[in-house]
Design a protein around this motif. Structure first.
Motif: not given
Ligand SMILES: [Zn+2]
Length: 484
Positions: A31, A33, A225, A250-251, A254
């Protein structure tokens, strides 16, 4: 043949080099982003996509079959998690341009895909648009709420980081740091300053908003995401990539949402590329206004693949300093490779090699398998061109390395070797003139060929030609002297 070293990658999660093996033998899920399509992607963004492409191609080179997702964030999202200061970027762009955010997203997406193709970035198997996944996003939030990891507060829904003990494991932040520091501010309804929004309410002034169990609103960027990754690749994926500025929040977010919802390890490998910076420290970013796009580069006579080559000269994890001089030097290096390959195409391929092709191939494979060391891989490529291998073997190796580097070496070699019927007539005349030692005539013919766009080089094997009129030339100015 040679025995290649196993593929090892620097895993941000745990910060160590790890041998890569996918969950399912032979198949890799990945994956990446993707872009937020409210304004044109700049070359700093594209460094991340070139890095992900090199990773993808290296996996393919190692015989893995890839399923890659690279999303398109077409929902505007906050500049940060602070509701009080956040701005919905896409709607701001739409208002300033008098278009709908959907129109802007569609247009910017087209330009992005066009630029990615110019950079030889392979198209991923899936390019989901966030706006097409609002249903799965709401489902994911409902799971988080039902399992006690998220709570609703006045039309917003927050992730409760205190319920997820591993929060901070990727970035090295601790919840105490986040609460104690000034990174987050208390928004209305948050139980803790470190909690982040997975859904936020949106009033009628918002053009993009959706109905949900918590009222009209929009999903949180991090949540988008997670939902798309889980929906398309399953609860456990092999590799997740992004720029290092995505590590936190962000991660980290996630991971928290995905693992809280599925109870499984979200991604086994996390890979992050370093920034493209201006000067020695400043990051290239939209918010700083110091950005260049691929079309800005084209305006200065920089070929898109010269930018790809420029990024491959450095290791993906190191910061890369952008300057026009450095870019021009990269272009010179790439043109030299193209011209060298063009000469090889025009040579007889039957001569006996006096060098060992396997040695070079093993060196190349070793370099890319050592955490994608493209800088060493490029030096192996240059060594091949200058080696004592036969022209045929050199071309075979170049074609092999191209599976990872994707610098158009073979197609450009053919393009640069092309001559028209009239040019071939001049070349034959010149060959005759040289045979009878009429060098004055030979020089006149060389000038005629040059005027026609073809440079001639005399070698022991005969004349070699390079088309000079198909490549852009770097202009070391701001273009102000150019007409139009
Ligand atoms: Zn992302």
């Amino acid at each position: 043949m040679y025995a290649s070293r196993p593929l090892t990658l620097m895993n941000t999660y745990g910060r160590q080099m790890e041998e890569f093996q996918p969950l399912e033998p032979g198949r890799v899920t990945m994956y990446t982003c993707g872009p937020t399509v409210y304004s044109y992607a700049h070359i700093g963004n594209f460094r991340a996509y070139i890095f992900a492409d090199i990773l993808r191609r290296t996996l393919e080179y190692n015989g893995f079959e890839i399923t890659q997702v690279r999303n398109i964030t077409d929902v505007g999202h906050l500049t940060n998690d602070t509701l009080s200061t956040g701005v919905d970027k896409m709607e701001a762009a739409a208002r300033s341009q008098n278009a709908s955010p959907w129109d802007i997203a569609r247009h910017i997406t087209e330009v992005f895909l066009d630029d990615a193709a110019k950079l030889n970035i392979e198209a991923p198997e899936h390019m989901p648009r966030a706006t097409e996944y609002i249903g799965p996003m709401i489902d994911l939030i409902e799971v988080l709420v039902s399992r006690g990891y998220a709570y609703a507060a006045g039309g917003d829904v927050y992730f409760d980081v205190s319920k997820f003990p591993k929060y901070g494991a990727l970035s090295g932040n601790t919840i105490e740091d986040l609460i104690g520091g000034h990174r987050v501010e208390v928004g209305e309804g948050k139980k803790s300053p470190a909690d982040f929004s997975v859904w936020r309410s949106a009033g009628p002034d918002k053009i993009m908003r959706w109905d949900s169990p918590w009222g009209m609103g929009v999903p949180g960027w991090h949540l988008e995401c997670s939902a798309m990754a889980i929906d398309l690749l399953g609860p456990e994926i092999d590799i997740h990539t992004g720029g290092e500025d995505h590590i936190f929040p962000h991660h980290e977010d996630e991971i928290a949402q995905s693992e809280a919802a599925t109870g499984r390890r979200f991604s086994r490998f996390w890979l992050h590329n370093g920034w493209l910076q201006i000067g020695d420290s400043e990051k290239m970013s939209k918010s700083l206004g110091n950005i260049f796009t691929l079309s800005d580069l084209a305006d200065r006579g920089i070929h898109p693949l010269s930018f790809r080559y420029f990024t491959l000269q450095a290791h993906y994890r190191t910061p890369l300093n952008f300057s026009w001089d450095a870019l021009a030097a990269a272009q010179t290096g790439l043109y030299r490779l193209w011209e060298g390959a063009a000469e090889l195409c025009q040579m007889a391929t039957s001569e006996q090699p006096t060098d060992d092709a396997t040695k070079f191939q093993a060196g190349f494979h070793e370099a890319i398998n050592r955490d994608l060391d493209t800088s060493v891989a490029l030096s192996v490529l240059h060594s091949v061109v200058g080696s004592k291998l036969s022209a045929g073997e050199k071309l075979t190796l170049i074609g092999d390395f191209e599976r990872v580097l994707a610098l158009d070496l073979i197609p450009m070699a053919k393009t640069l070797s092309q001559t028209s019927g009239a040019e071939r007539t001049l070349l034959r005349e010149r060959e005759t003139a040289r045979a009878i030692r009429d060098f004055a005539r030979s020089d006149v013919l060389r000038d005629q060929l040059r005027a026609s766009g073809v440079e001639v080089k005399d070698t022991p094997g005969g004349q070699r030609t390079i088309r000079k009129d198909v490549l852009p030339s770097f202009r070391n100015d701001d273009g102000e002297d150019e007409p139009g």
